[in-house]
Design a protein around this motif. Structure first.
Motif, mmCIF file in Angstrom:
data_model
loop_
_atom_site.group_PDB
_atom_site.id
_atom_site.type_symbol
_atom_site.label_atom_id
_atom_site.label_comp_id
_atom_site.label_asym_id
_atom_site.label_seq_id
_atom_site.Cartn_x
_atom_site.Cartn_y
_atom_site.Cartn_z
ATOM 1 N N ILE A 283 -73.390 50.168 13.184
ATOM 2 C CA ILE A 283 -73.407 50.975 14.416
ATOM 3 C C ILE A 283 -73.052 50.059 15.593
ATOM 4 C CG2 ILE A 283 -74.823 52.521 15.847
ATOM 5 C CD1 ILE A 283 -76.708 52.147 13.064
ATOM 6 N N ILE A 284 -72.039 50.463 16.335
ATOM 7 C CA ILE A 284 -71.652 49.665 17.512
ATOM 8 C C ILE A 284 -72.431 50.235 18.707
ATOM 9 C CG2 ILE A 284 -69.704 48.702 18.847
ATOM 10 C CD1 ILE A 284 -69.277 48.283 15.831
ATOM 11 N N GLY A 285 -73.413 49.494 19.150
ATOM 12 C CA GLY A 285 -74.342 49.977 20.183
ATOM 13 C C GLY A 285 -73.664 50.221 21.522
ATOM 14 N N LYS A 286 -74.140 51.226 22.248
ATOM 15 C CA LYS A 286 -73.534 51.594 23.540
ATOM 16 C C LYS A 286 -74.470 51.288 24.712
ATOM 17 C CE LYS A 286 -70.369 54.474 23.718
ATOM 18 N NZ LYS A 286 -68.943 54.407 24.011
ATOM 19 N N ASN A 287 -75.552 50.568 24.453
ATOM 20 C CA ASN A 287 -76.466 50.192 25.532
ATOM 21 C C ASN A 287 -76.833 51.408 26.405
ATOM 22 O OD1 ASN A 287 -78.038 48.573 27.135
ATOM 23 N ND2 ASN A 287 -76.331 47.771 28.347
ATOM 24 N N TYR A 288 -77.191 52.487 25.781
ATOM 25 C CA TYR A 288 -77.622 53.734 26.451
ATOM 26 C C TYR A 288 -76.490 54.395 27.244
ATOM 27 C CZ TYR A 288 -82.714 54.495 25.654
ATOM 28 O OH TYR A 288 -83.944 54.815 25.125
ATOM 29 N N ASN A 289 -75.211 53.955 27.060
ATOM 30 C CA ASN A 289 -74.108 54.627 27.779
ATOM 31 C C ASN A 289 -73.335 55.502 26.795
ATOM 32 O OD1 ASN A 289 -74.397 53.502 30.425
ATOM 33 N ND2 ASN A 289 -73.818 51.544 29.467
ATOM 34 N N LEU A 290 -73.878 56.677 26.509
ATOM 35 C CA LEU A 290 -73.216 57.583 25.561
ATOM 36 C C LEU A 290 -72.123 58.343 26.299
ATOM 37 C CD1 LEU A 290 -76.496 58.865 23.841
ATOM 38 C CD2 LEU A 290 -74.949 57.064 23.020
ATOM 39 N N SER A 291 -71.227 59.013 25.541
ATOM 40 C CA SER A 291 -70.155 59.792 26.184
ATOM 41 C C SER A 291 -70.431 61.277 26.013
ATOM 42 C CB SER A 291 -68.807 59.500 25.523
ATOM 43 O OG SER A 291 -68.642 58.118 25.382
ATOM 44 N N ALA A 292 -69.950 62.064 26.973
ATOM 45 C CA ALA A 292 -70.141 63.520 26.906
ATOM 46 C C ALA A 292 -69.452 64.062 25.654
ATOM 47 C CB ALA A 292 -69.556 64.166 28.156
ATOM 48 N N PRO A 293 -70.140 64.867 24.852
ATOM 49 C CA PRO A 293 -69.505 65.419 23.655
ATOM 50 C C PRO A 293 -68.595 66.586 24.026
ATOM 51 C CG PRO A 293 -71.753 66.215 23.835
ATOM 52 C CD PRO A 293 -71.535 65.316 25.009
ATOM 53 N N ASP A 294 -67.476 66.780 23.277
ATOM 54 C CA ASP A 294 -66.648 67.939 23.623
ATOM 55 C C ASP A 294 -67.008 69.161 22.775
ATOM 56 O OD1 ASP A 294 -65.572 67.045 21.306
ATOM 57 O OD2 ASP A 294 -63.663 66.366 22.165
ATOM 58 N N LYS A 295 -67.972 68.985 21.856
ATOM 59 C CA LYS A 295 -68.426 70.112 21.019
ATOM 60 C C LYS A 295 -69.949 70.130 21.019
ATOM 61 C CE LYS A 295 -64.739 70.211 17.553
ATOM 62 N NZ LYS A 295 -64.192 68.860 17.345
ATOM 63 N N ARG A 296 -70.507 71.259 20.515
ATOM 64 C CA ARG A 296 -71.959 71.330 20.345
ATOM 65 C C ARG A 296 -72.429 70.237 19.394
ATOM 66 N NH1 ARG A 296 -74.370 77.498 20.077
ATOM 67 N NH2 ARG A 296 -73.689 77.982 22.176
ATOM 68 N N LEU A 297 -73.609 69.707 19.633
ATOM 69 C CA LEU A 297 -74.198 68.731 18.711
ATOM 70 C C LEU A 297 -74.986 69.532 17.685
ATOM 71 C CD1 LEU A 297 -75.408 66.236 21.444
ATOM 72 C CD2 LEU A 297 -73.425 65.963 19.940
ATOM 73 N N TYR A 298 -74.500 69.531 16.451
ATOM 74 C CA TYR A 298 -75.094 70.366 15.419
ATOM 75 C C TYR A 298 -76.112 69.535 14.631
ATOM 76 C CZ TYR A 298 -75.595 73.543 11.530
ATOM 77 O OH TYR A 298 -76.119 74.377 10.585
ATOM 78 N N CYS A 299 -77.383 69.913 14.733
ATOM 79 C CA CYS A 299 -78.469 69.131 14.116
ATOM 80 C C CYS A 299 -78.828 69.649 12.728
ATOM 81 C CB CYS A 299 -79.701 69.147 15.005
ATOM 82 S SG CYS A 299 -79.359 68.571 16.665
ATOM 83 N N GLY A 300 -78.104 70.646 12.225
ATOM 84 C CA GLY A 300 -78.368 71.160 10.872
ATOM 85 C C GLY A 300 -79.798 71.648 10.754
ATOM 86 N N ASN A 301 -80.511 71.126 9.747
ATOM 87 C CA ASN A 301 -81.885 71.539 9.440
ATOM 88 C C ASN A 301 -82.914 70.570 10.058
ATOM 89 O OD1 ASN A 301 -84.149 71.542 6.820
ATOM 90 N ND2 ASN A 301 -83.342 73.488 7.530
ATOM 91 N N SER A 302 -82.414 69.572 10.809
ATOM 92 C CA SER A 302 -83.254 68.417 11.133
ATOM 93 C C SER A 302 -83.963 68.487 12.489
ATOM 94 C CB SER A 302 -82.388 67.153 11.074
ATOM 95 O OG SER A 302 -83.142 66.045 11.490
ATOM 96 N N GLY A 303 -85.263 68.723 12.453
ATOM 97 C CA GLY A 303 -86.105 68.727 13.651
ATOM 98 C C GLY A 303 -86.121 67.351 14.316
ATOM 99 N N THR A 304 -86.133 66.301 13.506
ATOM 100 C CA THR A 304 -86.175 64.942 14.073
ATOM 101 C C THR A 304 -84.906 64.680 14.885
ATOM 102 O OG1 THR A 304 -87.486 64.267 12.165
ATOM 103 C CG2 THR A 304 -86.521 62.509 13.484
ATOM 104 N N THR A 305 -83.742 65.074 14.334
ATOM 105 C CA THR A 305 -82.484 64.865 15.071
ATOM 106 C C THR A 305 -82.549 65.594 16.410
ATOM 107 O OG1 THR A 305 -81.368 64.869 12.930
ATOM 108 C CG2 THR A 305 -79.953 65.061 14.877
#
Ligand code: S3P
Length: 433
Positions: free
Chosen positions: A72-94
């Motif tokens: 994993i190449i760390g982003k130091n808390y600088n994530l980028s805006a997603p262009d699609k919905r973030l699909y978490c599937g069945n995962s409550g933790t995600t």
């Protein structure tokens, strides 16, 4: 997919248990938020953890699989805006941990999940996060996914006591608090699993944990994270299915190596031992700040037990399989104060009772738990509706192995949420007596 299982069976085996799900999720999240490159060995490539990887890729994080390791190449808390919905599937933790992480980002994102996750409450995370300054808009049903989140930088610190112990809520708040203006304090009682705190401490976060009159307290000071090298141990929640199988089948023994033995997770071992289980723990070592070791479980005569309220967070995911052990014990088992079971991947009070009843077990639904009367001499083969809940499907399969005749698990494929290859492992290692 329906799976048919011919019982009764016995097992004598060293079983390869999949890597821990909670630690796998967190390895991706902390790796993505750190500076530098994080390497994860023995990652759990199961549906839930793949959902986490896919979400972080959509947030601009480079994640590669090289010779079985996740880089994993760390982003130091600088994530980028997603262009699609973030699909978490069945995962409550995600979903819940991401709500905390996205609260630190200044862009908007929409989180969604499958039909089960869309029924699981999100206000337990969004309400405290709102007091820190992030905003949420529920797009269909109030309090449930899909939800739009927009964060703030820096966030307002939080002083918060969780109304119900939850590692997911606690972790979401800790991830947010690392980017607050000042120190935050989060408390809960009893303490839930503490993998986030331990991993963040190894990543250099300034986090202090202590107890004040049995209340667990986490003080979080804002700061950055360093990358990690992590080896994920085996998941005790998955091992529990094989441990109980060995206990309830005649002439059986199961060995699990390198299993997580963090005391916030070993409630299942303690309660099974209270029931008279022959379980031995050996070769305990510290790996990435977590105790890991060998578990040996052998056929045992079990007696019913009344589970202590303070142990509920330590067995929250193991209650369906503990209920199976209780069905084979002499006397009554009471598992109460477990209202959280109603909001898991299924309403696990109802679905566990229905699973047990399909095998002829005498059991009763309580308002916040289950009462199970040991019924090993009255069992018949069952047809288990898993309600697409992985832990109900797997608990039903173990029950089927210990019951004479052919049982069926409906929608059995959901086991891959946490345990890819579960049925092959179960049938491959056990044999019909
Ligand atoms: C988890 C926490 C638990 C547990 C879930 C995994 C985690 O949920 O049931 O399977 O990895 O943080 P709660 O903390 O909400 O009870």
């Amino acid at each position: 997919m329906n799976v048919k299982i011919e019982g009764r069976r016995k097992i004598k085996a060293k079983v390869n248990i999949p890597p821990d799900k909670s630690i796998s999720h967190r390895s991706i999240m902390i790796g993505a938020l750190a500076k530098g490159i994080t390497e994860v060995e023995n990652f759990l490539f199961a549906d839930d953890c793949i959902s986490t990887i896919e979400c972080f890729k959509k947030l601009g994080v480079e994640i590669e699989i090289k010779s079985g390791r996740v880089i994993i190449i760390g982003k130091n808390y600088n994530l980028s805006a997603p262009d699609k919905r973030l699909y978490c599937g069945n995962s409550g933790t995600t979903a819940r941990l991401l709500l905390g992480i996205l609260s630190t980002q200044q862009f908007e994102a929409v989180l969604d999940g499958d039909s089960s996750l869309r029924k699981r409450p999100m206000k337990r995370v969004t309400e405290p996060l709102t007091t820190m300054g992030s905003s949420f808009e529920f797009l269909e049903n109030d309090g449930f996914l899909p939800v739009r989140v927009k964060g703030k930088s820096p966030l307002t610190p939080i002083y918060y006591t969780l109304p119900v112990s939850s590692a997911q809520v606690k972790s979401a708040l800790i991830f947010a608090a690392l980017k607050a203006e000042n120190k935050s304090v989060i408390k809960e009682s009893p303490m839930s699993r503490n993998h986030t705190e331990l991993m963040l401490k190894s990543a250099g976060a300034n986090i202090k944990t202590s107890f004040e009159n049995e209340v667990y307290k986490v003080e979080v000071f804002p700061g950055n994270l360093e990358s990690l090298k992590i080896r994920v141990p085996s998941d005790i929640s998955s091992a529990a299915f094989f441990i109980v199988l060995a206990l309830i089948c005649e002439d059986s023994e199961v060995i699990v190596e390198n299993c997580i033995l963090n005391p916030t997770r070993t409630g299942i071992i303690d309660i099974l031992k209270q029931m008279g289980a022959d379980i031995t723990i050996e070769d305990v070592q510290i790996q990435n700040g977590e105790p890991v070791g060998r578990i040996i479980a052998k056929s045992s005569n079990l007696t019913g037990v009344s589970v202590d309220k303070k142990d509920i967070p330590r067995i929250i995911d193991e209650i369906p399989i503990l209920a199976v052990a209780a069905a084979f014990a002499d006397g009554k088992t009471i598992i109460d104060n477990a209202s959280e079971l109603r909001v898991k991947e299924s309403d696990r009070i109802k679905t566990t009772i229905e699973m047990l009843k399909s095998f002829g077990v005498e059991c009763y639904e309580l308002e916040n738990g289950l009462l199970i009367v040991g019924s090993k001499n009255k069992l018949k083969p069952g047809i288990v509706n898993s309600y697409s809940d992985h832990r109900i499907a797997m608990a039903g399969a173990v029950m089927a192995c210990a019951t004479e005749g052919e049982s069926t698990i409906l929608n059995a494929e959901c086991a891959s949420i946490s345990f890819p290859g579960f049925y092959e492992t179960l049938i491959g290692h056990s044999k019909k007596v």
